[in-house]
Design a protein around this motif. Structure first.
Motif, PDB file in Angstrom:
ATOM      1  N   LYS A 186      -0.343  -1.268  -3.905  1.00 31.52           N
ATOM      2  CA  LYS A 186      -1.427  -2.007  -4.558  1.00 31.52           C
ATOM      3  C   LYS A 186      -1.256  -1.996  -6.071  1.00 31.52           C
ATOM      4  O   LYS A 186      -1.480  -2.997  -6.733  1.00 31.52           O
ATOM      5  CB  LYS A 186      -2.787  -1.446  -4.172  1.00 31.52           C
ATOM      6  CG  LYS A 186      -3.191  -1.788  -2.764  1.00 31.52           C
ATOM      7  CD  LYS A 186      -4.558  -1.262  -2.435  1.00 31.52           C
ATOM      8  CE  LYS A 186      -4.926  -1.584  -1.013  1.00 31.52           C
ATOM      9  NZ  LYS A 186      -6.218  -1.029  -0.649  1.00 31.52           N
ATOM     10  N   ARG A 187      -0.818  -0.881  -6.623  1.00 30.35           N
ATOM     11  CA  ARG A 187      -0.577  -0.808  -8.070  1.00 30.35           C
ATOM     12  C   ARG A 187       0.520  -1.780  -8.475  1.00 30.35           C
ATOM     13  O   ARG A 187       0.409  -2.473  -9.478  1.00 30.35           O
ATOM     14  CB  ARG A 187      -0.195   0.608  -8.482  1.00 30.35           C
ATOM     15  CG  ARG A 187      -1.352   1.513  -8.678  1.00 30.35           C
ATOM     16  CD  ARG A 187      -0.929   2.813  -9.365  1.00 30.35           C
ATOM     17  NE  ARG A 187      -1.962   3.787  -9.180  1.00 30.35           N
ATOM     18  CZ  ARG A 187      -1.939   4.762  -8.287  1.00 30.35           C
ATOM     19  NH1 ARG A 187      -0.896   4.931  -7.505  1.00 30.35           N
ATOM     20  NH2 ARG A 187      -2.947   5.589  -8.176  1.00 30.35           N
ATOM     21  N   MET A 241      -5.750   4.512  -5.037  1.00 31.00           N
ATOM     22  CA  MET A 241      -5.022   3.267  -4.917  1.00 31.00           C
ATOM     23  C   MET A 241      -3.565   3.587  -4.560  1.00 31.00           C
ATOM     24  O   MET A 241      -2.957   4.460  -5.149  1.00 31.00           O
ATOM     25  CB  MET A 241      -5.091   2.493  -6.240  1.00 31.00           C
ATOM     26  CG  MET A 241      -4.550   1.099  -6.133  1.00 31.00           C
ATOM     27  SD  MET A 241      -4.707   0.129  -7.652  1.00 31.00           S
ATOM     28  CE  MET A 241      -6.449  -0.027  -7.820  1.00 31.00           C
ATOM     29  N   LEU A 301      -0.727  -5.283  -8.504  1.00 28.89           N
ATOM     30  CA  LEU A 301      -1.590  -5.588  -9.641  1.00 28.89           C
ATOM     31  C   LEU A 301      -0.790  -5.883 -10.907  1.00 28.89           C
ATOM     32  O   LEU A 301      -1.249  -6.608 -11.780  1.00 28.89           O
ATOM     33  CB  LEU A 301      -2.565  -4.434  -9.891  1.00 28.89           C
ATOM     34  CG  LEU A 301      -3.646  -4.243  -8.848  1.00 28.89           C
ATOM     35  CD1 LEU A 301      -4.458  -2.985  -9.160  1.00 28.89           C
ATOM     36  CD2 LEU A 301      -4.550  -5.454  -8.769  1.00 28.89           C
ATOM     37  N   SER A 302       0.414  -5.325 -11.012  1.00 36.66           N
ATOM     38  CA  SER A 302       1.220  -5.542 -12.210  1.00 36.66           C
ATOM     39  C   SER A 302       2.203  -6.693 -12.042  1.00 36.66           C
ATOM     40  O   SER A 302       2.882  -7.059 -12.993  1.00 36.66           O
ATOM     41  CB  SER A 302       1.972  -4.261 -12.579  1.00 36.66           C
ATOM     42  OG  SER A 302       2.910  -3.939 -11.583  1.00 36.66           O
TER      43      SER A 302
END
Length: 61
Positions: free
Chosen positions: A5-6, A1, A9-10
């Protein structure tokens, strides 16, 4: 990932109605800013959503 993208997501995800309430404007104003490309958003089906990083970018411009 990927890091992007990380980060996504947060991020907090806002609806146009939530942003309108935060900024004291109408949802139509938020939708117009999205349509003009000034506020970046993504779609979930027909619904628009805005990541908090995009909110920060918009507020900083």
């Amino acid at each position: 990932m990927t890091d992007t993208k990380r980060a996504a997501l947060s991020d907090t995800i806002y609806t146009p109605a939530e942003l309108a309430e935060l900024w004291g404007v109408t949802t139509d104003t938020i939708r117009k800013e999205i349509s003009k490309g000034k506020l970046k958003a993504f779609s979930v089906g027909k619904l628009k959503r805005v990541l908090s990083t995009e909110v920060s970018n918009y507020e900083g411009s």
